[in-house]
Scaffold this motif. Structure first.
Motif, PDB file in Angstrom:
ATOM      1  N   TRP A   1       1.178  63.537  20.041  1.00 58.14           N
ATOM      2  CA  TRP A   1       0.814  62.157  20.359  1.00 58.14           C
ATOM      3  C   TRP A   1       1.972  61.202  20.079  1.00 58.14           C
ATOM      4  CZ3 TRP A   1      -3.169  63.992  22.591  1.00 58.14           C
ATOM      5  CH2 TRP A   1      -4.124  63.155  23.172  1.00 58.14           C
ATOM      6  N   MET A   2       2.824  61.561  19.118  1.00 58.59           N
ATOM      7  CA  MET A   2       3.929  60.675  18.758  1.00 58.59           C
ATOM      8  C   MET A   2       5.128  60.826  19.687  1.00 58.59           C
ATOM      9  SD  MET A   2       3.046  58.758  16.364  1.00 58.59           S
ATOM     10  CE  MET A   2       4.633  58.071  15.916  1.00 58.59           C
TER      11      MET A   2
ATOM     12  N   GLN B   1      -4.879  46.767   8.603  1.00 55.72           N
ATOM     13  CA  GLN B   1      -5.693  47.844   9.158  1.00 55.72           C
ATOM     14  C   GLN B   1      -7.167  47.708   8.799  1.00 55.72           C
ATOM     15  OE1 GLN B   1      -4.052  51.572   8.115  1.00 55.72           O
ATOM     16  NE2 GLN B   1      -4.966  52.629   9.823  1.00 55.72           N
TER      17      GLN B   1
ATOM     18  N   SER C   1      -3.981  57.431  12.467  1.00 57.10           N
ATOM     19  CA  SER C   1      -3.125  56.295  12.824  1.00 57.10           C
ATOM     20  C   SER C   1      -2.192  56.665  13.970  1.00 57.10           C
ATOM     21  CB  SER C   1      -2.300  55.846  11.617  1.00 57.10           C
ATOM     22  OG  SER C   1      -3.159  55.363  10.632  1.00 57.10           O
ATOM     23  N   ALA C   2      -1.639  57.878  13.924  1.00 55.90           N
ATOM     24  CA  ALA C   2      -0.721  58.309  14.980  1.00 55.90           C
ATOM     25  C   ALA C   2      -1.429  58.287  16.326  1.00 55.90           C
ATOM     26  CB  ALA C   2      -0.194  59.706  14.683  1.00 55.90           C
ATOM     27  N   ILE C   3      -2.673  58.771  16.345  1.00 55.48           N
ATOM     28  CA  ILE C   3      -3.390  58.836  17.619  1.00 55.48           C
ATOM     29  C   ILE C   3      -3.895  57.456  18.027  1.00 55.48           C
ATOM     30  CG2 ILE C   3      -5.428  59.840  18.721  1.00 55.48           C
ATOM     31  CD1 ILE C   3      -4.839  62.309  16.926  1.00 55.48           C
ATOM     32  N   PHE C   4      -4.144  56.619  17.018  1.00 56.92           N
ATOM     33  CA  PHE C   4      -4.662  55.286  17.320  1.00 56.92           C
ATOM     34  C   PHE C   4      -3.568  54.342  17.835  1.00 56.92           C
ATOM     35  CE2 PHE C   4      -6.663  51.172  16.372  1.00 56.92           C
ATOM     36  CZ  PHE C   4      -7.867  51.394  16.984  1.00 56.92           C
ATOM     37  N   LEU C   5      -2.313  54.739  17.647  1.00 58.58           N
ATOM     38  CA  LEU C   5      -1.193  53.897  18.108  1.00 58.58           C
ATOM     39  C   LEU C   5      -1.375  53.429  19.553  1.00 58.58           C
ATOM     40  CD1 LEU C   5       2.267  55.267  16.944  1.00 58.58           C
ATOM     41  CD2 LEU C   5       1.280  53.009  16.630  1.00 58.58           C
TER      42      LEU C   5
ATOM     43  N   TRP D   1      -2.324  68.482  12.884  1.00 57.44           N
ATOM     44  CA  TRP D   1      -0.989  67.918  12.752  1.00 57.44           C
ATOM     45  C   TRP D   1      -0.168  68.089  14.020  1.00 57.44           C
ATOM     46  CZ3 TRP D   1       0.786  64.505   9.432  1.00 57.44           C
ATOM     47  CH2 TRP D   1       0.021  64.299   8.268  1.00 57.44           C
TER      48      TRP D   1
ATOM     49  N   VAL E   1      -6.991  74.646  11.073  1.00 54.71           N
ATOM     50  CA  VAL E   1      -7.410  73.265  11.321  1.00 54.71           C
ATOM     51  C   VAL E   1      -6.271  72.301  11.023  1.00 54.71           C
ATOM     52  CG1 VAL E   1      -8.865  71.428  10.399  1.00 54.71           C
ATOM     53  CG2 VAL E   1      -9.873  73.606  11.058  1.00 54.71           C
ATOM     54  N   HIS E   2      -5.566  72.519   9.908  1.00 54.62           N
ATOM     55  CA  HIS E   2      -4.443  71.640   9.587  1.00 54.62           C
ATOM     56  C   HIS E   2      -3.361  71.718  10.650  1.00 54.62           C
ATOM     57  CE1 HIS E   2      -6.207  71.034   5.652  1.00 54.62           C
ATOM     58  NE2 HIS E   2      -5.324  70.066   5.469  1.00 54.62           N
TER      59      HIS E   2
ATOM     60  N   LEU F   1     -10.912  66.547  11.600  1.00 58.22           N
ATOM     61  CA  LEU F   1     -10.128  65.744  10.654  1.00 58.22           C
ATOM     62  C   LEU F   1     -10.874  65.517   9.336  1.00 58.22           C
ATOM     63  CD1 LEU F   1      -8.245  63.115  12.826  1.00 58.22           C
ATOM     64  CD2 LEU F   1      -7.301  65.003  11.516  1.00 58.22           C
TER      65      LEU F   1
ATOM     66  N   ILE G   1      -3.262  59.599   8.342  1.00 59.45           N
ATOM     67  CA  ILE G   1      -1.983  59.495   9.066  1.00 59.45           C
ATOM     68  C   ILE G   1      -2.152  60.010  10.488  1.00 59.45           C
ATOM     69  CG2 ILE G   1       0.421  60.272   9.110  1.00 59.45           C
ATOM     70  CD1 ILE G   1       0.221  60.514   6.050  1.00 59.45           C
ATOM     71  N   VAL G   2      -2.857  61.146  10.612  1.00 56.26           N
ATOM     72  CA  VAL G   2      -3.097  61.699  11.949  1.00 56.26           C
ATOM     73  C   VAL G   2      -3.861  60.684  12.796  1.00 56.26           C
ATOM     74  CG1 VAL G   2      -4.198  63.562  13.237  1.00 56.26           C
ATOM     75  CG2 VAL G   2      -3.103  64.045  11.053  1.00 56.26           C
TER      76      VAL G   2
ATOM     77  N   ALA H   1      -1.186  65.331  16.340  1.00 56.52           N
ATOM     78  CA  ALA H   1      -0.556  64.069  15.922  1.00 56.52           C
ATOM     79  C   ALA H   1       0.900  64.033  16.376  1.00 56.52           C
ATOM     80  CB  ALA H   1      -0.649  63.907  14.416  1.00 56.52           C
TER      81      ALA H   1
ATOM     82  N   ILE I   1     -11.676  56.935  16.398  1.00 61.44           N
ATOM     83  CA  ILE I   1     -11.955  56.008  15.303  1.00 61.44           C
ATOM     84  C   ILE I   1     -13.455  55.712  15.215  1.00 61.44           C
ATOM     85  CG2 ILE I   1     -11.603  53.635  14.514  1.00 61.44           C
ATOM     86  CD1 ILE I   1      -9.220  55.328  13.961  1.00 61.44           C
TER      87      ILE I   1
ATOM     88  N   VAL J   1      -9.186  67.724   6.889  1.00 57.76           N
ATOM     89  CA  VAL J   1      -7.729  67.781   6.929  1.00 57.76           C
ATOM     90  C   VAL J   1      -7.133  66.821   5.916  1.00 57.76           C
ATOM     91  CG1 VAL J   1      -5.725  67.218   8.359  1.00 57.76           C
ATOM     92  CG2 VAL J   1      -7.577  68.586   9.301  1.00 57.76           C
ATOM     93  N   LYS J   2      -6.131  67.325   5.202  1.00 57.87           N
ATOM     94  CA  LYS J   2      -5.414  66.446   4.262  1.00 57.87           C
ATOM     95  C   LYS J   2      -4.497  65.517   5.049  1.00 57.87           C
ATOM     96  CE  LYS J   2      -5.586  68.644  -0.126  1.00 57.87           C
ATOM     97  NZ  LYS J   2      -6.182  69.963   0.187  1.00 57.87           N
ATOM     98  N   GLY J   3      -4.441  64.275   4.660  1.00 59.39           N
ATOM     99  CA  GLY J   3      -3.600  63.318   5.369  1.00 59.39           C
ATOM    100  C   GLY J   3      -4.193  62.918   6.700  1.00 59.39           C
TER     101      GLY J   3
ATOM    102  N   PHE K   1       6.332  57.921  21.888  1.00 60.33           N
ATOM    103  CA  PHE K   1       6.870  56.805  21.098  1.00 60.33           C
ATOM    104  C   PHE K   1       8.249  57.166  20.550  1.00 60.33           C
ATOM    105  CE2 PHE K   1       2.273  55.841  20.706  1.00 60.33           C
ATOM    106  CZ  PHE K   1       2.322  54.577  21.267  1.00 60.33           C
TER     107      PHE K   1
ATOM    108  N   TYR L   1      -1.451  45.634  12.936  1.00 63.32           N
ATOM    109  CA  TYR L   1      -2.378  46.735  12.700  1.00 63.32           C
ATOM    110  C   TYR L   1      -2.073  47.427  11.373  1.00 63.32           C
ATOM    111  CZ  TYR L   1      -4.292  51.427  13.062  1.00 63.32           C
ATOM    112  OH  TYR L   1      -4.910  52.608  12.794  1.00 63.32           O
TER     113      TYR L   1
END
Lengths: 329, 283
Positions: B26-27, B269, A139-143, B20, B15-16, A128, A136-137, B23, A208, A131-133, B30, B265
């Motif tokens: 992982w979502m 944050q 935060s998604a995993i930290f949810l 992604w 890598v990107h 990461l 956000i990634v 992520a 984190i 990695v751009k953004g 939810f 959060y």
């Protein structure tokens, strides 16, 4: 270089009170010792009273309860009763499928969940960086870490249930129809489902902590190593991973404690019995059932106290290990 | 040279993509819960990912909030009644103690401090029976005050550690100047130290609030009447007693309980992360 490394090490080193001659030396400048002692009691008394009354005394009382019968006579019978109970250790179930006993279930939890969540979090933290953004990634995993674990358990049940669940449907699609079933209902899959599911909830923690750790390593190190032509894997084993040691220790300990204490997830995913034939039972759940039974039959309080004491001993071993490693350096 | 650039670009893309897609995966759970909660049960019985037909509705949320016995709205109020005092009181008490451990010298100070910190790792199960018995004796079982007391004591060790580390990093000069002017310890603490400690309070407060809000075990052993239960205790009840799980209702209830720590959060944050890793990185 080595001098700077030592400097970084020092700044990464953990709680100051653990260092030799710990404590704040500047206090000496605050005036003659013992001055206004009475006033200073005000600062510590409320905290000490509360902790004594609702933490220290209960801990000691639980240890005491584990060594007496319900009439109050000393005994080791509670320990014998718990340790020979198939609910705790079930040798006839070995090697598979569960129920193998709560002690072994918790051990499996540690053996599977700890390495996966630790290294997966580390790997993510490393990639990461480029990695751009990435926030956000992250935060998604930290949810999962923000989620109340009782809700986490509900979501796991949802995830693994045949029909509404993604996991069984996924296995049906990729051609493994035998796994298209409600995972948490069958004793072969219940425990593994919960363990893998809890990786989803917990990986955010190591991600984190490692991410924060990586920002403390100066970029020069990587640049210098790059100019010298160091291959990436060597860079990782010689620079990155050693410098992340404090983070690794903290993650291992916190994860270990979390796995030992796991309760809410299992309770809401498979119920207080620990699922079909206790196949996903864990120590804290076993303790809770004995506690409930104690209301009608006080003899169970002794058993509940034994399970709690064992659990605490295991967590203390984990914590002591962390403290020793940190002070040693 | 050109091929090297291509190599670098390839790596960046891979890598990107990896990051992604992790992520996204992982979502999924939810998204599934959210999707199930916002659609009628008939539409999601073959999987929430079937998006045809799609009729969004808030019925499940309304149902969860207005359940006759286990209403989440009542749970919200109860959770707040418990969590607000169980956040403010331990922070104040721990700030006093943390300051004491940081600035005063007295015999056995470091050992006392270390013992308190060690208590952080004790599992809640270890105190359950005696705490229950204490509350029986105080006639506080099934009373929210018992939970406030337990959470206050339970939160103290880590907040004391956190506050002590924070105070250790504060400059001493101002306090010394005030002392020279004849201010007492308490006056210095309230007038000078407390105002400087507000960011630390925010970090400790958000973590403690979330811990209390998310707690299930202590509430389970101390609260028995439905209309006194905090929201977490009501979640499993939404599924109980039915042949078929009402996933819409359960999902809606889950989201309602989850949304509070999530909002905290997202909004705070900076403080949350600082609180969580504060003591792992700083000495």
């Amino acid at each position: 270089m080595s001098e700077r490394l030592a400097g970084i090490r020092r700044s990464l080193r953990l709680p100051s009170f653990l260092r030799r001659g710990g404590g704040d030396r500047r206090t000496a400048r605050l005036g003659p010792r013992g001055r206004k002692t009475a006033a200073r009691v005000v600062f510590l008394a409320p905290a000490l009273v509360l902790v004594m009354f609702l933490v220290v005394y209960p801990v000691l009382q639980t240890v005491y309860l584990s060594f007496v019968t319900s009439q109050g006579t000393p005994t080791l019978g509670n320990y014998q009763g718990v340790l020979t109970d198939p609910t705790t250790v079930n040798p006839t179930g070995l090697p598979w499928p569960p129920p193998l006993g709560t002690l072994i279930h918790n051990a499996l939890w540690i053996a599977i969940h700890l390495p996966i969540s630790l290294f997966f979090g580390l790997w993510l933290a490393l990639i990461l960086r480029d990695v751009k953004g990435s926030s956000i990634v992250k935060s998604a995993i930290f949810l999962g870490m923000v989620t109340p674990m009782i809700v986490g358990g509900v979501i796991l049940r949802f995830l693994f249930e045949e029909g509404p669940g993604v996991v069984p449907a996924f296995f049906e699609t990729v051609g493994v129809p035998s796994l298209n079933k409600s995972w948490l209902v069958f004793r072969e899959t219940a425990l593994l489902g919960l363990i893998f599911g809890s990786v989803w909830l917990w990986t955010g923690f190591s991600l984190i902590v490692y991410s924060a750790g990586l920002t403390t390593i100066p970029k020069d190190y990587f640049e210098a190593a790059k100019i010298d032509g160091t291959p990436p894997h060597r860079m990782f084993f010689r620079i990155t991973f050693p410098l992340l040691r404090p983070m690794t220790l903290v993650i291992i300990t916190m994860t270990l404690l979390w796995e030992l204490k796991i309760f809410d997830i299992v309770y809401s995913a498979v119920g207080s019995t620990g699922g079909t034939r206790n196949s996903a039972d864990v120590l804290s759940l076993q303790m809770y059932r004995y506690f409930v039974a104690g209301a009608t039959n006080p003899g169970y309080y002794g058993l509940a106290a034994v399970v709690a004491t064992l659990l605490t001993l295991l967590t203390l071993v984990g914590t002591a290990w962390l403290f020793r490693k940190m002070v040693k350096r | 040279m050109k091929s090297k650039w291509r190599k670098i670009r390839m790596r960046t893309i891979v890598v990107h993509l990896l990051a992604w897609s992790v992520a996204l995966i992982w979502m999924i759970p939810f998204l599934g819960v959210l999707n199930t909660a916002t659609r009628p049960a008939s539409e999601v019985s073959f999987g929430w990912w079937q998006l045809n037909p799609y009729h969004p509705t808030l019925d499940n949320f309304i149902k969860a909030l207005t359940q006759p016995v286990f209403s989440i709205s009542k749970g919200y109020v109860n959770s707040l009644i418990i969590a607000v005092p169980a956040t403010l009181v331990p922070i104040f008490v721990a700030a006093l103690a943390g300051y004491g451990f940081c600035r005063f010298t007295f015999p056995m100070r470091d050992y006392l401090f270390l013992s308190i910190v060690l208590l952080m790792s004790v599992p809640a199960q270890m105190v359950a029976i005696p705490v229950f018995q204490i509350m029986v004796n105080l006639d506080l079982v099934d009373n929210q005050l018992s939970l406030i007391l337990v959470h206050t004591a339970w939160g103290l060790p880590w907040i004391i550690l956190f506050m002590r580390n924070f105070f250790t990093a504060l400059p001493l000069e101002v306090e010394e100047a005030a002392r020279v002017d004849g201010a007492s310890d308490l006056k210095i603490f309230f007038r000078i130290v407390l105002p400087m400690a507000i960011p630390a309070f925010a970090s400790a407060g958000i973590l403690q609030f979330m811990w209390v809000w998310n707690d299930f075990f202590f509430a389970l052993i101390l609260i028995y009447t439905a209309d006194k239960m905090p929201a977490t205790l009501l979640v499993p009840k939404l599924a109980a007693g039915q042949q078929l799980t009402d996933w819409g209702l359960l999902s809606a209830g889950s989201i309602l309980v989850l949304i509070v720590p999530l909002a905290l959060y997202v909004l705070l944050q900076k403080y949350y992360i600082r609180g969580m890793i504060g003591w792992t990185i700083k000495g």
